[in-house]
Design an enzyme around this catalytic site. Structure first.
Site, PDB file in Angstrom:
ATOM      1  N   GLY A 104       0.826  -1.199   0.000  1.00 53.59           N
ATOM      2  CA  GLY A 104       0.000   0.000   0.000  1.00 53.59           C
ATOM      3  C   GLY A 104       0.859   1.248   0.000  1.00 53.59           C
ATOM      4  O   GLY A 104       2.084   1.173   0.148  1.00 53.59           O
ATOM      5  N   TYR A 105       0.224   2.409  -0.148  1.00 55.33           N
ATOM      6  CA  TYR A 105       0.936   3.653  -0.398  1.00 55.33           C
ATOM      7  C   TYR A 105       0.563   4.755   0.583  1.00 55.33           C
ATOM      8  O   TYR A 105      -0.623   5.057   0.761  1.00 55.33           O
ATOM      9  CB  TYR A 105       0.649   4.121  -1.831  1.00 55.33           C
ATOM     10  CG  TYR A 105       1.183   3.117  -2.829  1.00 55.33           C
ATOM     11  CD1 TYR A 105       2.475   3.209  -3.304  1.00 55.33           C
ATOM     12  CD2 TYR A 105       0.418   2.019  -3.213  1.00 55.33           C
ATOM     13  CE1 TYR A 105       2.995   2.256  -4.155  1.00 55.33           C
ATOM     14  CE2 TYR A 105       0.924   1.053  -4.064  1.00 55.33           C
ATOM     15  CZ  TYR A 105       2.216   1.177  -4.529  1.00 55.33           C
ATOM     16  OH  TYR A 105       2.736   0.218  -5.352  1.00 55.33           O
ATOM     17  N   LEU A 106       1.584   5.360   1.181  1.00 49.34           N
ATOM     18  CA  LEU A 106       1.384   6.544   2.018  1.00 49.34           C
ATOM     19  C   LEU A 106       1.448   7.811   1.189  1.00 49.34           C
ATOM     20  O   LEU A 106       0.970   8.860   1.606  1.00 49.34           O
ATOM     21  CB  LEU A 106       2.443   6.592   3.114  1.00 49.34           C
ATOM     22  CG  LEU A 106       2.265   5.504   4.165  1.00 49.34           C
ATOM     23  CD1 LEU A 106       3.554   4.759   4.406  1.00 49.34           C
ATOM     24  CD2 LEU A 106       1.741   6.111   5.434  1.00 49.34           C
ATOM     25  N   ASP A 155      -3.281   5.452   1.823  1.00 48.73           N
ATOM     26  CA  ASP A 155      -4.397   5.934   1.011  1.00 48.73           C
ATOM     27  C   ASP A 155      -4.787   4.820   0.037  1.00 48.73           C
ATOM     28  O   ASP A 155      -3.982   3.954  -0.286  1.00 48.73           O
ATOM     29  CB  ASP A 155      -3.971   7.174   0.219  1.00 48.73           C
ATOM     30  CG  ASP A 155      -3.474   8.288   1.142  1.00 48.73           C
ATOM     31  OD1 ASP A 155      -4.165   8.579   2.126  1.00 48.73           O
ATOM     32  OD2 ASP A 155      -2.399   8.849   0.856  1.00 48.73           O
ATOM     33  N   ASN A 203       1.657   0.047  -9.857  1.00 45.00           N
ATOM     34  CA  ASN A 203       0.951  -0.472  -8.687  1.00 45.00           C
ATOM     35  C   ASN A 203       0.299   0.649  -7.901  1.00 45.00           C
ATOM     36  O   ASN A 203      -0.767   0.467  -7.318  1.00 45.00           O
ATOM     37  CB  ASN A 203       1.908  -1.262  -7.806  1.00 45.00           C
ATOM     38  CG  ASN A 203       2.154  -2.666  -8.330  1.00 45.00           C
ATOM     39  OD1 ASN A 203       1.603  -3.625  -7.822  1.00 45.00           O
ATOM     40  ND2 ASN A 203       2.956  -2.806  -9.368  1.00 45.00           N
TER      41      ASN A 203
END
Lengths: 151, 151
Positions: A27-29, A81, A145
């Site tokens: 996942g991505y911050l 997010d 991604n």
């Protein structure tokens, strides 16, 4: 510095089960720069990637990786997010190189992307893709991604 | 690799206003490893630090820095735990080295810490601190900025 090319998959290699593979959740911050957390098997990583300029067909990134423990991973996961991206990654030899074949699960179930990392820009430009590779999507942001996490 | 020592401040150098200084705001997404965002003047940074083993009196860190734009900074700021740390940083020559004197504001108003970064472990061990330096707190976690953000 990471130099890679990315392709769709025309057809899956036979006997996939014979190649080493690992379950990945990520996942991505933040997406600019990319601040990514990843669980690969039982190992947790934080990776920051800066996109740098390129004059070839390949993607050039500065990429720095840091090990996390499970507590830090879960803390950062709660701050991500978009959605977590789920996929199985197979490592498949292609000549002297290794292709990383990702088969996605969950929201993008069935999507298949293959990436190859190169030792130099020249090697990336000269790469002769195997028959089972599909279209080159190295510069198509819809197949990043981080894009997939939000779409 | 970053090798540094940290001290309290016995008394402030005279004529502080003559030394270059910058206003800093920083906060933490994670403390192990340290995932820090910082605004220094008008420039935004993401820094990840891994504490590594040490056999000397100095702190050894792997430290990687990435530039952020204001939008990425504000996105990550909204995810920080604890309080933002506010301080004015002065750069003060000490022989061939540079001391970074931090005078804190807000929640830790008036706290003063000075740090010196060294080219080698030997230089760190051999450092002869100026008279205006106070106690060495290199290994005292109460004086880490990440501790201050939560206490």
């Amino acid at each position: 510095m990471e130099i890679e090319r990315k392709f769709l998959v025309e057809r899956l290699p036979e006997n996939l089960v014979h190649y080493s593979h690992i379950e990945i959740e990520q996942g991505y911050l933040c997406t600019s720069p990319t601040v990514r957390i990843r669980k690969a098997g039982d190992v947790f990583w934080l990776t920051v990637k800066e996109r740098t300029l390129s004059t070839s067909t390949a993607i050039h990134n500065r990429e720095e990786e840091f090990r996390l423990d499970e507590e830090a991973y879960n803390r950062l996961k709660s701050k991500c997010d978009g959605r977590m991206v789920l996929k199985t990654r197979y490592k498949i030899p292609v000549g002297d190189l290794t292709a990383e074949l990702d088969i996605f699960h969950g929201h993008h179930e069935g999507l298949r992307i293959v990436e190859v990392e190169f030792p130099s820009t020249e090697a990336a430009d000269a790469f002769d893709a195997p028959q089972w590779f599909g279209a080159d999507v190295s510069t198509d942001r819809r197949y990043t991604n981080s894009f997939l996490a939000f779409n």
